[in-house]
Scaffold this active site. Structure first.
Site, PDB file in Angstrom:
ATOM      1  N   GLU A  50      17.559   1.436   5.762  1.00  9.04           N
ATOM      2  CA  GLU A  50      19.002   1.086   5.998  1.00  9.04           C
ATOM      3  C   GLU A  50      19.520   0.006   5.203  1.00  9.04           C
ATOM      4  O   GLU A  50      20.713  -0.135   4.873  1.00  9.04           O
ATOM      5  CB  GLU A  50      19.239   1.178   7.605  1.00  9.04           C
ATOM      6  CG  GLU A  50      18.990   2.189   8.244  1.00  9.04           C
ATOM      7  CD  GLU A  50      17.570   2.704   8.703  1.00  9.04           C
ATOM      8  OE1 GLU A  50      16.786   2.066   8.290  1.00  9.04           O
ATOM      9  OE2 GLU A  50      17.488   3.567   9.527  1.00  9.04           O
ATOM     10  N   PHE A 112      16.003   3.579  24.901  1.00  7.95           N
ATOM     11  CA  PHE A 112      15.172   3.506  23.722  1.00  7.95           C
ATOM     12  C   PHE A 112      16.328   3.549  22.704  1.00  7.95           C
ATOM     13  O   PHE A 112      17.105   3.956  22.445  1.00  7.95           O
ATOM     14  CB  PHE A 112      14.694   5.022  23.656  1.00  7.95           C
ATOM     15  CG  PHE A 112      13.894   5.476  22.401  1.00  7.95           C
ATOM     16  CD1 PHE A 112      12.605   4.596  21.954  1.00  7.95           C
ATOM     17  CD2 PHE A 112      14.551   6.319  21.358  1.00  7.95           C
ATOM     18  CE1 PHE A 112      11.987   4.627  20.850  1.00  7.95           C
ATOM     19  CE2 PHE A 112      13.683   6.614  20.110  1.00  7.95           C
ATOM     20  CZ  PHE A 112      12.720   5.818  19.946  1.00  7.95           C
ATOM     21  N   GLN A 113      15.649   2.727  21.791  1.00  2.00           N
ATOM     22  CA  GLN A 113      16.652   2.259  20.480  1.00  2.00           C
ATOM     23  C   GLN A 113      17.998   1.727  21.071  1.00  2.00           C
ATOM     24  O   GLN A 113      18.986   1.850  20.155  1.00  2.00           O
ATOM     25  CB  GLN A 113      16.543   3.362  19.464  1.00  2.00           C
ATOM     26  CG  GLN A 113      15.375   3.807  18.833  1.00  2.00           C
ATOM     27  CD  GLN A 113      15.373   4.732  17.988  1.00  2.00           C
ATOM     28  OE1 GLN A 113      16.359   5.638  17.853  1.00  2.00           O
ATOM     29  NE2 GLN A 113      14.192   4.566  16.993  1.00  2.00           N
ATOM     30  N   LYS A 162      26.427   8.215  21.139  1.00  5.26           N
ATOM     31  CA  LYS A 162      26.471   9.538  21.102  1.00  5.26           C
ATOM     32  C   LYS A 162      27.229  10.192  21.673  1.00  5.26           C
ATOM     33  O   LYS A 162      27.834  11.180  21.157  1.00  5.26           O
ATOM     34  CB  LYS A 162      24.891   9.833  21.318  1.00  5.26           C
ATOM     35  CG  LYS A 162      24.498  10.882  20.741  1.00  5.26           C
ATOM     36  CD  LYS A 162      22.991  11.250  20.752  1.00  5.26           C
ATOM     37  CE  LYS A 162      22.401  12.627  20.224  1.00  5.26           C
ATOM     38  NZ  LYS A 162      20.990  12.488  20.512  1.00  5.26           N
ATOM     39  N   MET A 473      11.128 -18.763  -8.716  1.00  3.98           N
ATOM     40  CA  MET A 473      12.221 -19.992  -8.313  1.00  3.98           C
ATOM     41  C   MET A 473      11.636 -20.868  -7.160  1.00  3.98           C
ATOM     42  O   MET A 473      11.992 -22.022  -7.282  1.00  3.98           O
ATOM     43  CB  MET A 473      13.447 -19.229  -7.586  1.00  3.98           C
ATOM     44  CG  MET A 473      14.808 -20.192  -7.397  1.00  3.98           C
ATOM     45  SD  MET A 473      15.026 -21.292  -8.961  1.00  3.98           S
ATOM     46  CE  MET A 473      16.593 -20.325  -9.384  1.00  3.98           C
TER      47      MET A 473
HETATM   48  C1  LIG Z   1      15.232 -11.953   1.280  1.00  6.06           C
HETATM   49  C2  LIG Z   1      14.872 -13.275   0.666  1.00  6.06           C
HETATM   50  N1  LIG Z   1      13.580 -13.858   1.112  1.00  6.06           N
HETATM   51  C3  LIG Z   1      13.303 -15.039   0.627  1.00  6.06           C
HETATM   52  C4  LIG Z   1      14.133 -15.824  -0.246  1.00  6.06           C
HETATM   53  C5  LIG Z   1      13.651 -16.928  -0.841  1.00  6.06           C
HETATM   54  N2  LIG Z   1      13.707 -17.154  -2.384  1.00  6.06           N
HETATM   55  C6  LIG Z   1      14.616 -17.321  -3.287  1.00  6.06           C
HETATM   56  S1  LIG Z   1      14.255 -17.040  -4.920  1.00  6.06           S
HETATM   57  C7  LIG Z   1      12.989 -16.468  -4.195  1.00  6.06           C
HETATM   58  C8  LIG Z   1      11.511 -15.838  -5.437  1.00  6.06           C
HETATM   59  C9  LIG Z   1      12.068 -14.671  -6.129  1.00  6.06           C
HETATM   60  O1  LIG Z   1      10.826 -14.134  -6.906  1.00  6.06           O
HETATM   61  P1  LIG Z   1      11.166 -13.205  -7.843  1.00  6.06           P
HETATM   62  O2  LIG Z   1      12.082 -12.077  -7.333  1.00  6.06           O
HETATM   63  O3  LIG Z   1       9.953 -12.675  -8.263  1.00  6.06           O
HETATM   64  O4  LIG Z   1      12.179 -13.922  -8.952  1.00  6.06           O
HETATM   65  P2  LIG Z   1      11.721 -15.085  -9.872  1.00  6.06           P
HETATM   66  O5  LIG Z   1      12.318 -16.375  -9.461  1.00  6.06           O
HETATM   67  O6  LIG Z   1      10.204 -15.044 -10.064  1.00  6.06           O
HETATM   68  O7  LIG Z   1      12.528 -14.722 -11.121  1.00  6.06           O
HETATM   69  C10 LIG Z   1      12.584 -16.516  -3.046  1.00  6.06           C
HETATM   70  C11 LIG Z   1      11.272 -16.107  -2.200  1.00  6.06           C
HETATM   71  C12 LIG Z   1      15.525 -15.046  -0.898  1.00  6.06           C
HETATM   72  N3  LIG Z   1      16.130 -15.519  -1.339  1.00  6.06           N
HETATM   73  N4  LIG Z   1      15.538 -13.618  -0.169  1.00  6.06           N
END
Ligand SMILES: Cc1ncc(C[n+]2csc(CCOP(=O)(O)OP(=O)(O)O)c2C)c(N)n1
Length: 560
Positions: A50, A112-113, A162, A473
């Site tokens: 979803e 449920f749900q 529903k 990052m």
């Molecule tokens: C759903 C979610 N969980 C955690 C984060 C924290 N977060 C920000 S950037 C990142 C790393 C992203 O890794 P990747 O997609 O491999 O991109 P890169 O930075 O390596 O280019 C994380 C864990 C987030 N932004 N969104």
């Protein structure tokens, strides 16, 4: 004629000219699906999660500016959807999510749900409706679209038990469609010409004005007026992440993105301006850095459709709550043509001496180079989606955006998993355009199941995985601000994305060890149809410059 609630919903969606909607069926929205099966106008897109459905709707909405629709069933269907709804709220994206709810006579019994969709939705929607009677649908569904699209756009949830979906009504005359022009807000959206005169006077008197633009330019479809305005008055344009594409990146007035990962020259020019003209922005921390140090010499004019944004984060000299397109149309004739030679010279000097750092111009796999090469191989109308992380910021820094709505990115919530399903929505709404999703090896795994949806519809989407073997990052933040104490940012399991692509019936390519990666990339990008490309980059690559948490934008590091 007899119609049940579900059939009324589908007919009302047809009246809204909905042609495609994404979702997943379940026990509590089965009547809606049953009614949908009889529609000749609406195609259903079966997502695999979803959250994917919500983001597919976002992809349609972000590229068209019109509210798009998704369906989810009660309970886990709704909770799965919520991330995409929260994401839409923070980026002001109009979507209408129609959720099935358990029968109303079971509410409150932990059936449920059962989850409290209405309660969960309150803080992350623009508005939400619980439908207690089928006859109410006649005003609730058009109202949901009006609320989602009007003023500052945003997501709306319509939760329908529903039994209400199954409730039969005898309808003699189908009620007249409530049109958007009936709404009070649009009628009242007039502006005071004295406000415009005041803004014009401040701009005409300014020696060093600077435009700070954001998503509001997109939502008000005023990119052409912005261009005319900036050219006439020779005012440089700094953009938020959400505003990229509203002003051509190759124009000499363009300063690209400001803020945490903005180009050094952009953040330094912000220090010098005497008048900041903020259009459709919200002074968020990623753009301003330490807000007390933001534009220290400037008076500020702020125009935004949402009065709640004015003077929220930064006190302004003059602010107006209005549609930016209306303001720009009135403002342009009042603005003096002005070369602003001295300011232009100063801006050019700062620009020249403080460029974006690129380490190695000849290395294909150097990220900024890589993004520039990708940009040079695609046409300006290509729609780019990103996920969240370093790759997202490299795209923002270096991709040559020319047109509004060509960058779709999660700005406010920063949601990993955004890129692929949003690309699917964008491709569904723009069948003649190529869509390229630039993702990371972390983010792509968060909604990788949507490769199945991509395969189902054989869309013209290229997924590029910039693969640095981890959560780049976060690794960067650990390197810079946590004494290189790396934890939970390196992946042990490194999946083979070409095999994954192939297992979904898609083409997969890997540029690792490619003898001539530029040529290979050129060939792949010239093909149409869905595919996945893995491109390795060094795990130590960083996004530079970076403004440390709590610092002013001028205190960025890594700008040399
Ligand atoms: C759903 C979610 N969980 C955690 C984060 C924290 N977060 C920000 S950037 C990142 C790393 C992203 O890794 P990747 O997609 O491999 O991109 P890169 O930075 O390596 O280019 C994380 C864990 C987030 N932004 N969104």
């Amino acid at each position: 004629m007899k119609c049940n609630g579900a059939e009324i919903v589908i007919k009302l969606l047809e009246e809204q000219d909905i042609q495609k909607l994404a979702g997943i069926p379940g026990g509590c929205n089965l009547p809606l699906y049953n009614a949908l099966s009889k529609s000749r106008k609406i195609q259903h897109i079966l997502a695999r999660h979803e959250q994917g459905a919500g983001f597919i709707a976002q992809g349609m909405a972000r590229t068209t500016g019109k509210a798009a629709v998704c369906f989810a069933t009660s309970g886990p269907g709704v909770t799965n959807l919520l991330t995409a709804i929260a994401d839409a709220k923070l980026d002001s994206i109009p979507i209408v999510a129609i959720t099935g709810q358990i029968p109303s006579f079971l509410l409150g019994t932990d059936a449920f749900q059962e989850v409290d969709t209405f309660g969960l939705a309150i803080p992350i929607t623009k508005h939400n409706f619980y439908v207690s009677s089928a006859k109410d649908l006649f005003h609730i569904i058009p109202e949901a679209f009006r609320v989602a699209e009007e003023g500052r756009p945003g997501p709306v949830i319509v939760d329908i038990p529903k039994d209400v979906q199954l409730e039969e009504l005898e309808i003699d005359n189908w009620p007249a469609h409530v049109t958007k022009s009936d709404s009070n807000l649009l009628k009242n959206n007039s502006i005071d010409i004295n406000d415009i005169k005041k803004i014009a006077q401040m701009i005409n008197e300014s020696k060093k004005p600077l435009l700070y633009i954001g998503g509001g330019i997109l939502h008000s479809n005023s990119s052409n007026y912005l261009r005319e305005f900036a050219k006439k008055s020779n005012i440089p344009v700094a953009s938020t992440l959400m505003g990229l594409g509203c002003f051509p990146s190759d124009d000499k007035l363009s300063l690209g993105m400001l803020g945490m990962h903005g180009a050094p020259y952009t953040n330094l020019i912000l220090r010098e301006t005497d008048l900041l003209i903020a259009f459709g922005v919200r002074f968020d921390d990623r753009a301003t850095g330490n807000i007390s140090e933001f534009c220290p010499k400037a008076s500020i004019i702020h125009v935004d459709i949402d009065p709640a944004e004015l003077d929220k984060n930064k006190l302004t000299k003059f602010s107006v709550a209005a549609d930016i397109q209306i303001v720009l149309k009135e403002l342009i004739p009042l603005i003096k043509e002005d070369g602003r030679e001295e300011w232009s010279k100063e801006v050019a000097t700062i620009k020249k001496s403080n460029p974006l750092p690129v380490t190695d111009y000849y290395n294909f796999y150097q990220p900024i180079n890589l993004i520039r090469q990708i940009g040079s191989l695609l046409t300006p109308d290509t729609i780019i989606t990103t996920d969240v992380g370093q790759h997202q910021m490299w795209v923002a820094q270096a991709y040559p955006f020319q047109h509004p709505r060509t960058l779709l990115t999660s700005g406010g919530l920063g949601t990993m998993g955004f890129g692929l399903p949003v690309a699917i929505g964008a491709a569904l709404a723009n069948p003649s355009k190529k869509v390229v999703c630039i993702s990371g090896d972390g983010s792509i795994l968060m909604n990788i199941q949507e490769l199945a949806t991509l395969a189902d519809h054989n869309l013209n989407i290229t997924v590029i995985v910039i693969n640095n073997g981890g959560l780049g990052m976060v690794r960067q933040l650990q390197e810079l601000f946590f004494d290189e104490n790396y934890i939970a940012t390196k992946f042990e399991c490194k999946p083979d994305f070409t095999s994954i692509a192939k297992s979904f019936g898609l083409k997969g390519y890997d540029l690792k060890d490619d003898k001539n990666p530029s040529n290979t990339l050129k060939r792949i990008l010239s093909e149409s149809g869905p595919c996945v490309i893995n491109i390795p980059v060094d795990s130590k690559e960083m996004v530079m410059p970076i403004v440390p948490p709590g610092a002013g934008n001028h205190e960025m590091i890594g700008s040399e």
